[in-house]
Design a protein around this motif. Structure first.
Motif, PDB file in Angstrom:
ATOM      1  N   GLN A 551      -7.739 -53.020  17.115  1.00  0.00           N
ATOM      2  CA  GLN A 551      -8.670 -53.951  16.485  1.00  0.00           C
ATOM      3  C   GLN A 551     -10.109 -53.453  16.583  1.00  0.00           C
ATOM      4  N   GLU A 552     -10.529 -52.980  17.768  1.00  0.00           N
ATOM      5  CA  GLU A 552     -11.900 -52.489  17.907  1.00  0.00           C
ATOM      6  C   GLU A 552     -12.099 -51.201  17.121  1.00  0.00           C
ATOM      7  N   ASP A 555     -12.421 -52.587  13.463  1.00  0.00           N
ATOM      8  CA  ASP A 555     -13.548 -53.487  13.207  1.00  0.00           C
ATOM      9  C   ASP A 555     -14.897 -52.847  13.472  1.00  0.00           C
ATOM     10  N   GLU A 556     -14.991 -52.076  14.574  1.00  0.00           N
ATOM     11  CA  GLU A 556     -16.289 -51.568  14.987  1.00  0.00           C
ATOM     12  C   GLU A 556     -16.463 -50.067  14.729  1.00  0.00           C
ATOM     13  N   GLU A 559     -15.484 -49.750  10.893  1.00  0.00           N
ATOM     14  CA  GLU A 559     -16.069 -50.772  10.028  1.00  0.00           C
ATOM     15  C   GLU A 559     -15.223 -50.936   8.766  1.00  0.00           C
TER      16      GLU A 559
END
Length: 568
Positions: A551-552, A555-556, A559
Motif C-alpha cells: 500500500q505504501e 500510494d506514496e 503515487e
C-alpha cells in the motif's frame, strides 16, 4: 504486435522469414569472428512446435550453412534444454533454439517506425524469453559482451542473402545427431537420481500436463530413467498444439492454467500435479491435501524445497560445506541465503534470467565451488553441471523423487516446507506490478525514488528511509550503480541493469521482521514490477506486514493515483 502463438506475419514488428534471416546471418557473422574454429565446431539448432518454428529453424540453419558453418540441426520437436546440452556435448560454437516465445514489441517502447525493425530483431535474442534463444560456446545463454557484439553484427548484416532452405537437410554440412543427443541427455538425467532402486515402489500418483507443448515424450523417458511408475497424462494437453486450445495463456504460473490437470488428478485421486511449460524448460507443481484441497507451489517455494534437497544430498557426500554454492536471481526468495548463512555454504545472487544464473554458476565453478543447484522465482530450476540452464524435465523428476522420499518418512512437500520455515525462518512473497504506458512517467517515478526528499547529489542518491514502519537498511540500485552496503566505493557487485531496478532491504526496529523489495521495469511489457518478500519468526506478522508495504509503495512511492497507474 506478434501474438503468443508465433504466427508469421509481414511487417517490421512481426515475426517472419525476413526477421529470422537477418538475425541469423548477423549472429553467424559474429560467431565466425568471435569463436575460434567456429565453422568446424559447428552450431546446434533446435525448435519446438510453435507456428513456423520448424521453418525458422531451417532458415537459421541455412544462414550458417551458406557461410560454410557446420550445423547440428535437431530433427523433430525438442525441448529447450536439449540445445545447451548438445552445445556442451558437441563442443559447438553456439546453439540456437527457436521457441516462438515472443510477445511482440510493446507499445510503451515509443519507437519510431525507422527503429521498429531493428528493435524487433534485437529483442529476438536479448529479451527475457526470446523466440530465438542463443547459447554461447560455454552452453549458457549470451551475456555481455556477446549480446552487444551480436546486436552490432545484426545491424551490419541486414541485407538478406539466403531465403531457400529446402535443401538444408541434404547438405553435407547439416548433421543429424538428434538421437545420440537425446540418449546422452537421459544418461545425464539418470545420474541425478539417488533412489533408483526404491522409486518403483512409490504408492504416490502423479498427473502430468505438457501444456500443449513438447514435454510428454521427454517426461515418459525421464520417469523411466528414475524408475517411477508411469504418470497419468492430461490427455487434452498431451500433444503439441501451437494454438494452446484449452488454456488462455500456456504458462504454469497463470491462474487457471492447471485446472484441467487438477480435474484429472481429482478423477484419479492423484497426490501431485506436475506441469512443464510448452518448451519444457520451466516446471510447476501442486499437492492434494487429505481433505481434497490443492496447494499450488510458488517458484520460490519450489526453489526452497529443491535447495534443501540438494543441501541434504551434498551433506551425505561428506564434502566440505564451504565448497558448496547455490545461485538464485536477486528477485527470488532470500531463504536460501538464510539457509547458506546457517549451514555454512556459499550463496550467490545475480540479475534476473538464466543467462546470469548459468554464467554465475560457471564463475563459481572456476573458483573451486560445486554448484548443484540454481533457480529463479519464475519457475526455472537448474540441477547438476551438465546443463547450466533451466530444465523442466529434470525439475519434474527431481520433485517426484523428493516427495517420494518424504512420503516414506510420513511427510509431504507442504509439511516439509513448514519444517524448513521453522528451521530457517518464515518467508512469504507478494509479487505483482503496476501498469504504466508512458515511459516518461516511469522515469519520473524512479527519479522521485532516487531523490525522495529532494537532497540527492550527483554522487549520492537519496532514497526513502522507511516503509510501513520499517527502517530501510540497504539500497542497491543497479541502474545508476549504487550499493549502500558496499562502502567506500558504493559500487554494486552485480552488473548494471539496462532498465530501472532498485532493491531495498528493511527491518522493524526490533529486527524481528524484515523485507526485501525489488522494483524494476519490464523489458517487454508496460509494467513496473515489484518483488516483495517478508521474513520473520511469526507467519501471521509477516502476512500482515506485506499488504502494508504494498500500500505504501503504491500510494506514496509510486503515487499510483496521481500517475494514473493501473493494477492487475
Amino acid at each position: 504486435m506478434l501474438g503468443l502463438r508465433g504466427r508469421m506475419e509481414a511487417g517490421w514488428s512481426r515475426m517472419n522469414d525476413l526477421i529470422i534471416i537477418q538475425a541469423s546471418q548477423g549472429l553467424c557473422a559474429y560467431v565466425l569472428q568471435a569463436v575460434p574454429n567456429a565453422a568446424e565446431r559447428g552450431v546446434v539448432v533446435g525448435h519446438d512446435h510453435r507456428h513456423n518454428s520448424e521453418r525458422w529453424a531451417g532458415l537459421t540453419a541455412a544462414a550458417f550453412i551458406a557461410h560454410d558453418v557446420k550445423v547440428y540441426l535437431h530433427r523433430g520437436l525438442v525441448h529447450t534444454p536439449l540445445v545447451p546440452f548438445s552445445v556442451k556435448k558437441l563442443n559447438a560454437a553456439c546453439g540456437i533454439m527457436i521457441t516462438g516465445k515472443f510477445h511482440g514489441l510493446n507499445g510503451s517502447l515509443n519507437l519510431s517506425y525507422s527503429n521498429i525493425q531493428q528493435a524487433t530483431i534485437l529483442s529476438m535474442i536479448m529479451a527475457t524469453n526470446p523466440p530465438l534463444q542463443v547459447y554461447w560456446e560455454n552452453a549458457v545463454q549470451i551475456i555481455e559482451p556477446h549480446d552487444k557484439g551480436i546486436s552490432n553484427s545484426i545491424k551490419a548484416n541486414l541485407e538478406p542473402k539466403v531465403w531457400d532452405h529446402s535443401g538444408v537437410q541434404s547438405s553435407a554440412l547439416c548433421i543429424d545427431v538428434t538421437n545420440e543427443m537425446v540418449e546422452a541427455y537421459f544418461e545425464s538425467v539418470s545420474a541425478l537420481t539417488s533412489h533408483r532402486t526404491v522409486n518403483p515402489q512409490t504408492p504416490l500418483k502423479f498427473v502430468n500436463t505438457s501444456m500443449h507443448g513438447v514435454s510428454h515424450p521427454f517426461m515418459v523417458r525421464a520417469f523411466d530413467a528414475f524408475g517411477f511408475p508411469a504418470f497419468i497424462p492430461v490427455l487434452e494437453q498431451q500433444e503439441p498444439d501451437p494454438e494452446f486450445t484449452t488454456v488462455k495463456f500456456p504458462n504454469p504460473e497463470e491462474k487457471g492454467a492447471l485446472d484441467l490437470a487438477i480435474n484429472t488428478a481429482n478423477q484419479h485421486q492423484a497426490n501431485y500435479v506436475l506441469a512443464q511449460d510448452p518448451d519444457s524448460d520451466r516446471f510447476s507443481a501442486a499437492e492434494r491435501s487429505p481433505d481434497g484441497m490443492w496447494t499450488m507451489f510458488t517458484g520460490d517455494q519450489l526453489g526452497i524445497l529443491f535447495g534443501s534437497l540438494m543441501l541434504d544430498r551434498y551433506k551425505l557426500s561428506g564434502k566440505p560445506l564451504n565448497e558448496l554454492a547455490m545461485v538464485a536471481s536477486t528477485v527470488s526468495s532470500k531463504m536460501i541465503e538464510a539457509m547458506a548463512h546457517a549451514e555454512g555454504f556459499r550463496f550467490a545472487e545475480c540479475l534476473t534470467g538464466f543467462k546470469f544464473i548459468g554464467n554465475t554458476a560457471l564463475r563459481l565453478e572456476e573458483e573451486g565451488f560445486e554448484v548443484p543447484f540454481g533457480y529463479e522465482e519464475a519457475l526455472g530450476f537448474m540441477f547438476g553441471s551438465e546443463i547450466r540452464d533451466k530444465d523442466g524435465v529434470a525439475a519434474s523428476v527431481m520433485f517426484v523423487e523428493m516427495v517420494t522420499s518424504l512420503h516414506a518418512q510420513g511427510k509431504t512437500a507442504s509439511s516439509h516446507l513448514q519444517e524448513l520455515y521453522t528451521r530457517y525462518g518464515y518467508f512469504q512473497t507478494s509479487n505483482s506490478y503496476f501498469i504504466c504506458n508512458d515511459p516518461l512517467t516511469i522515469d519520473k517515478i524512479f527519479a522521485k525514488i532516487r531523490n525522495y526528499d529532494g537532497t540527492a547529489t550527483s554522487v549520492r542518491p537519496n532514497y526513502p528511509r522507511t516503509i510501513a514502519g520499517l527502517n530501510v537498511t540497504s539500497v542497491c540500485d543497479l541502474t545508476v550503480g549504487y550499493d549502500s552496503a558496499n562502502p567506500p566505493t558504493y559500487k554494486p557487485a552485480m552488473p548494471l541493469s539496462s532498465g530501472h531496478m532498485i532493491q531495498f532491504r528493511a527491518q522493524s526496529p526490533n529486527g524481528e521482521s524484515k523485507i526485501t523489495l525489488t522494483v524494476r521495469t519490464s523489458g517487454t511489457e508496460p509494467k513496473i514490477k515489484y518483488y516483495l518478500e517478508g521474513s520473520g519468526k511469526n507467519a501471521i506478522e509477516v502476512g500482515v506486514l506485506l499488504p502494508r508495504v504494498v500500500q505504501e509503495l503504491g500510494d506514496e512511492w509510486m503515487e499510483a493515483i496521481r500517475n494514473q497507474l493501473g493494477r492487475p
